[in-house]
Scaffold this active site. Structure first.
Site, PDB file in Angstrom:
ATOM      1  N   CYS A  26       7.622 -48.431 -32.287  1.00  0.00           N
ATOM      2  CA  CYS A  26       6.728 -49.087 -31.655  1.00  0.00           C
ATOM      3  C   CYS A  26       5.475 -48.514 -32.045  1.00  0.00           C
ATOM      4  CB  CYS A  26       6.939 -48.932 -29.937  1.00  0.00           C
ATOM      5  SG  CYS A  26       5.778 -49.709 -29.120  1.00  0.00           S
ATOM      6  N   HIS A  74      11.618 -57.026 -27.471  1.00  0.00           N
ATOM      7  CA  HIS A  74      10.712 -55.743 -27.378  1.00  0.00           C
ATOM      8  C   HIS A  74       9.179 -56.183 -27.250  1.00  0.00           C
ATOM      9  CE1 HIS A  74       9.378 -51.980 -29.193  1.00  0.00           C
ATOM     10  NE2 HIS A  74       8.227 -52.577 -29.207  1.00  0.00           N
ATOM     11  N   GLU A  75       8.909 -57.290 -27.901  1.00  0.00           N
ATOM     12  CA  GLU A  75       7.521 -57.671 -27.867  1.00  0.00           C
ATOM     13  C   GLU A  75       7.184 -58.174 -26.562  1.00  0.00           C
ATOM     14  OE1 GLU A  75       5.304 -56.518 -29.730  1.00  0.00           O
ATOM     15  OE2 GLU A  75       6.788 -56.090 -31.489  1.00  0.00           O
ATOM     16  N   HIS A 111       6.344 -55.719 -23.532  1.00  0.00           N
ATOM     17  CA  HIS A 111       4.938 -55.350 -23.510  1.00  0.00           C
ATOM     18  C   HIS A 111       4.312 -56.281 -22.425  1.00  0.00           C
ATOM     19  CE1 HIS A 111       4.774 -52.052 -26.639  1.00  0.00           C
ATOM     20  NE2 HIS A 111       5.259 -52.855 -27.476  1.00  0.00           N
TER      21      HIS A 111
HETATM   22 ZN    ZN Z   1       6.241 -52.140 -29.140  1.00  0.00          ZN
END
Ligand code: ZN
Length: 180
Positions: free
Chosen positions: A101, A143-144, A147
């Site tokens: 990341c 994963h995105e 955020h």
């Molecule tokens: Zn990330």
């Protein structure tokens, strides 16, 4: 414009980002945000980036995986903007991948996530879209999206022994045949 990356410890990475207002999608400032995300992603060498990572607490992230090959999987997702995405798990069976990341530089961690998902979102023209993703792409999307909800991949590492510095990962863990 390339923007500085907010790193782990910055509280902006830990709050749920705000929904983008529909009327704002056509604005110049929103177009500039998407450009800044793209410029920053390319500059720092990411395959995806989310607005909170450049200091903007809005539910927007981008992913670009063109002719991408990892873990023996061919993935081809052209540049995609996800606005106000909602995720739905189609198959909760998990598979694990080594994640990195931009907000957690220098580290890699092994994370298990559901491997078949569906995301409903608006694109940069405000049009509703649906993307189904499996395998490594499903992991990248999750994963995105994490955020946008105040989560980082390190939160999802079940075995902290599977967290490594990049150099030690390259030296001791990386399997050339399975990981690019
Ligand atoms: Zn990330």
């Amino acid at each position: 414009m390339i923007r500085p990356i907010c790193r782990m410890g910055n509280p902006i990475l830990r709050v749920v980002a705000s929904d983008v207002k529909l009327g704002d999608i056509n604005s110049d400032s929103f177009s500039q945000l998407v450009l800044d995300l793209k410029d920053s992603m390319k500059h720092y060498g990411g395959i995806g980036i989310a607005a909170p990572q450049i200091g903007v607490s809005l539910k927007v992230c981008i992913i670009e995986l063109e002719e991408f090959n990892r873990y023996g999987q061919e993935i081809n997702l052209p540049f995609t903007v996800f606005i106000n995405p909602v995720i739905e798990v189609i198959n909760p069976e998990e598979a694990g991948y080594w994640e990195g990341c931009l907000s957690v530089p220098g580290l890699r961690g092994f994370v298990q996530r559901p491997q078949h998902i569906r995301v409903t979102y608006l694109n940069e023209f405000g049009k509703k879209q649906v993307l189904e993703a499996q395998g490594f792409l499903a992991t990248v999307v999750q994963h995105e999206l994490d955020h946008l909800f105040g989560n980082l991949y390190v939160d999802r590492i079940k075995d902290s022994r599977l967290l490594s510095y990049q150099e030690e990962f390259d030296q001791f863990i990386k399997v050339p045949s399975s990981i690019e």
